[in-house]
Design a protein around this motif. Structure first.
Motif, PDB file in Angstrom:
ATOM      1  N   SER A 260      -5.188   7.104   6.815  1.00 33.20           N
ATOM      2  CA  SER A 260      -3.658   7.028   6.501  1.00 33.20           C
ATOM      3  C   SER A 260      -3.272   6.456   5.039  1.00 33.20           C
ATOM      4  O   SER A 260      -4.199   5.708   4.501  1.00 33.20           O
ATOM      5  CB  SER A 260      -2.775   6.360   7.459  1.00 33.20           C
ATOM      6  N   VAL A 261      -2.082   6.897   4.737  1.00 30.32           N
ATOM      7  CA  VAL A 261      -1.769   6.375   3.233  1.00 30.32           C
ATOM      8  C   VAL A 261      -1.802   4.865   3.494  1.00 30.32           C
ATOM      9  O   VAL A 261      -1.880   3.933   2.291  1.00 30.32           O
ATOM     10  CB  VAL A 261      -0.417   6.997   2.853  1.00 30.32           C
ATOM     11  N   ARG A 262      -1.366   4.350   4.671  1.00 31.30           N
ATOM     12  CA  ARG A 262      -1.184   2.762   4.675  1.00 31.30           C
ATOM     13  C   ARG A 262      -2.322   2.336   4.489  1.00 31.30           C
ATOM     14  O   ARG A 262      -2.569   0.786   4.156  1.00 31.30           O
ATOM     15  CB  ARG A 262      -0.166   2.521   6.220  1.00 31.30           C
ATOM     16  N   ASP A 263      -3.408   2.820   5.047  1.00 31.82           N
ATOM     17  CA  ASP A 263      -4.839   2.277   5.023  1.00 31.82           C
ATOM     18  C   ASP A 263      -5.234   2.009   3.474  1.00 31.82           C
ATOM     19  O   ASP A 263      -5.818   0.972   3.199  1.00 31.82           O
ATOM     20  CB  ASP A 263      -5.818   3.183   5.517  1.00 31.82           C
TER      21      ASP A 263
ATOM     22  N   LYS B 119      -2.963   1.087   1.017  1.00 30.54           N
ATOM     23  CA  LYS B 119      -2.287   0.135   0.628  1.00 30.54           C
ATOM     24  C   LYS B 119      -3.035  -1.226   1.167  1.00 30.54           C
ATOM     25  O   LYS B 119      -3.234  -1.929   0.459  1.00 30.54           O
ATOM     26  CB  LYS B 119      -0.858   0.162   1.155  1.00 30.54           C
ATOM     27  N   ALA B 120      -3.309  -1.162   2.476  1.00 28.50           N
ATOM     28  CA  ALA B 120      -4.038  -2.269   2.913  1.00 28.50           C
ATOM     29  C   ALA B 120      -5.390  -2.613   2.051  1.00 28.50           C
ATOM     30  O   ALA B 120      -5.862  -3.714   2.262  1.00 28.50           O
ATOM     31  CB  ALA B 120      -4.168  -2.164   4.485  1.00 28.50           C
TER      32      ALA B 120
ATOM     33  N   HIS C 252       5.083   9.154  -1.082  1.00 28.11           N
ATOM     34  CA  HIS C 252       4.204   8.724  -0.158  1.00 28.11           C
ATOM     35  C   HIS C 252       3.468   7.500  -0.676  1.00 28.11           C
ATOM     36  O   HIS C 252       2.742   6.606   0.216  1.00 28.11           O
ATOM     37  CB  HIS C 252       3.375   9.669   0.495  1.00 28.11           C
TER      38      HIS C 252
ATOM     39  N   SER D  14       6.314   4.659  -3.322  1.00 26.16           N
ATOM     40  CA  SER D  14       7.568   3.915  -2.608  1.00 26.16           C
ATOM     41  C   SER D  14       6.800   3.025  -1.607  1.00 26.16           C
ATOM     42  O   SER D  14       7.391   2.017  -1.031  1.00 26.16           O
ATOM     43  CB  SER D  14       7.947   5.200  -1.456  1.00 26.16           C
ATOM     44  N   LEU D  15       5.575   2.974  -1.508  1.00 27.07           N
ATOM     45  CA  LEU D  15       4.797   1.777  -0.566  1.00 27.07           C
ATOM     46  C   LEU D  15       4.381   0.451  -1.533  1.00 27.07           C
ATOM     47  O   LEU D  15       3.841  -0.141  -0.913  1.00 27.07           O
ATOM     48  CB  LEU D  15       3.582   2.399   0.126  1.00 27.07           C
TER      49      LEU D  15
ATOM     50  N   ILE E 159       1.913   1.021  -3.785  1.00 28.98           N
ATOM     51  CA  ILE E 159       0.571   1.240  -4.135  1.00 28.98           C
ATOM     52  C   ILE E 159       0.160   1.377  -5.543  1.00 28.98           C
ATOM     53  O   ILE E 159       0.916   2.387  -6.202  1.00 28.98           O
ATOM     54  CB  ILE E 159      -0.225   2.491  -3.193  1.00 28.98           C
TER      55      ILE E 159
END
Length: 256
Positions: free
Chosen positions: A130-133, A135-136, A153, A156-157, A159
């Motif tokens: 996922s996109v959140r991965d 970032k993490a 996507h 906005s996070l 990244i």
């Protein structure tokens, strides 16, 4: 008085070229980006978005279409200002403040993860789901100016991103290790890499993160918003009678 009227007319044409042409057809602002749409050296247009729109509007609905090439960021600015009638893109809340569109997408573009060959974290990158991965894991993404999907996507996070004004340059930047990842549509990515001469320096991970629904978006002030319902029926007819499959197949694309 005639001289003054002439001057006013010239200024109007320069400031509102799309409006001046409205009586003759729908004017679409677009970025040269093969295989979606591009104007060749002889002035002729090609690309599967171009063929789909032309088949639906020119041939089936009877609305002449005029295509005006410019960088993608400027396309959005020109349509937002009402200087051109339309653009082909993904509806977003911001774009829907100044444009109207139809119900069904005429094409759904899958967004896939790419990295550069020899990336030291390749095995870890292949676990991204996922996109959140992204970032993490702290990776940086390369993109192009005006990429609404990226802004919504990725940026906005928070990244980190590198940005270029020309779409095909993202592959040169990734190959040069200016970032860790590019998120793009595989058929277009393949052509972009070939144009940039970096095919052997990029890896397609096969990981799909998102799907992007493409629509014809027409400015609120354009008289052509009236055709949107008919356009929606027409693209569904084209999907049903095999026209979509034929157009996409000519570009080596097997699904829509």
């Amino acid at each position: 008085m005639r001289k003054l009227s002439g001057i006013i007319g010239i200024v109007f044409v320069l400031v509102f070229p799309g409006i001046v042409m409205a009586h003759a057809g729908l004017t679409i602002a677009y970025p040269n980006f093969y295989p979606f749409f591009i104007q060749k050296g002889d002035g002729k247009m090609t690309g599967f978005f171009y063929e789909i729109i032309s088949e639906a509007l020119d041939k089936r609905i009877g609305v002449a279409v005029h295509w005006r090439p410019m960088p993608w960021k400027r396309c959005q600015e020109e349509v937002r200002a009402g200087r051109y009638d339309a653009m082909v893109t993904v509806p977003t809340p911001e774009r829907l403040t100044y444009c109207q569109t139809h119900e069904d997408p005429f094409y759904i573009k899958k967004m896939t993860l790419f990295t550069y060959a020899g990336h030291p974290d390749l095995d870890r990158i292949r676990t991204i789901g996922s996109v959140r991965d992204i970032k993490a894991m702290g990776y940086c993404v390369v993109t192009y100016s005006g990429n609404g999907w990226h802004n919504k996507h990725i940026s906005s996070l928070g990244i980190p991103s590198w940005e270029t004004s020309e779409v095909h340059n993202v592959w040169k930047m990734l190959a040069a290790r200016r970032g860790d990842l590019v998120i793009e549509w595989p058929p277009g990515a393949r052509l972009g890499m070939e144009k940039a001469g970096v095919t052997d320096k990029i890896i397609d991970t096969g990981i799909t993160l998102e799907s992007m629904p493409f629509h014809l978006m027409i400015h609120n002030g354009s008289g052509y918003t009236r055709i949107l319902k008919r356009f929606n029926r027409t693209i569904n007819d084209m999907a049903g009678d095999g026209t979509m499959t034929d157009i996409l197949g000519a570009y080596g694309i097997t699904s829509f």
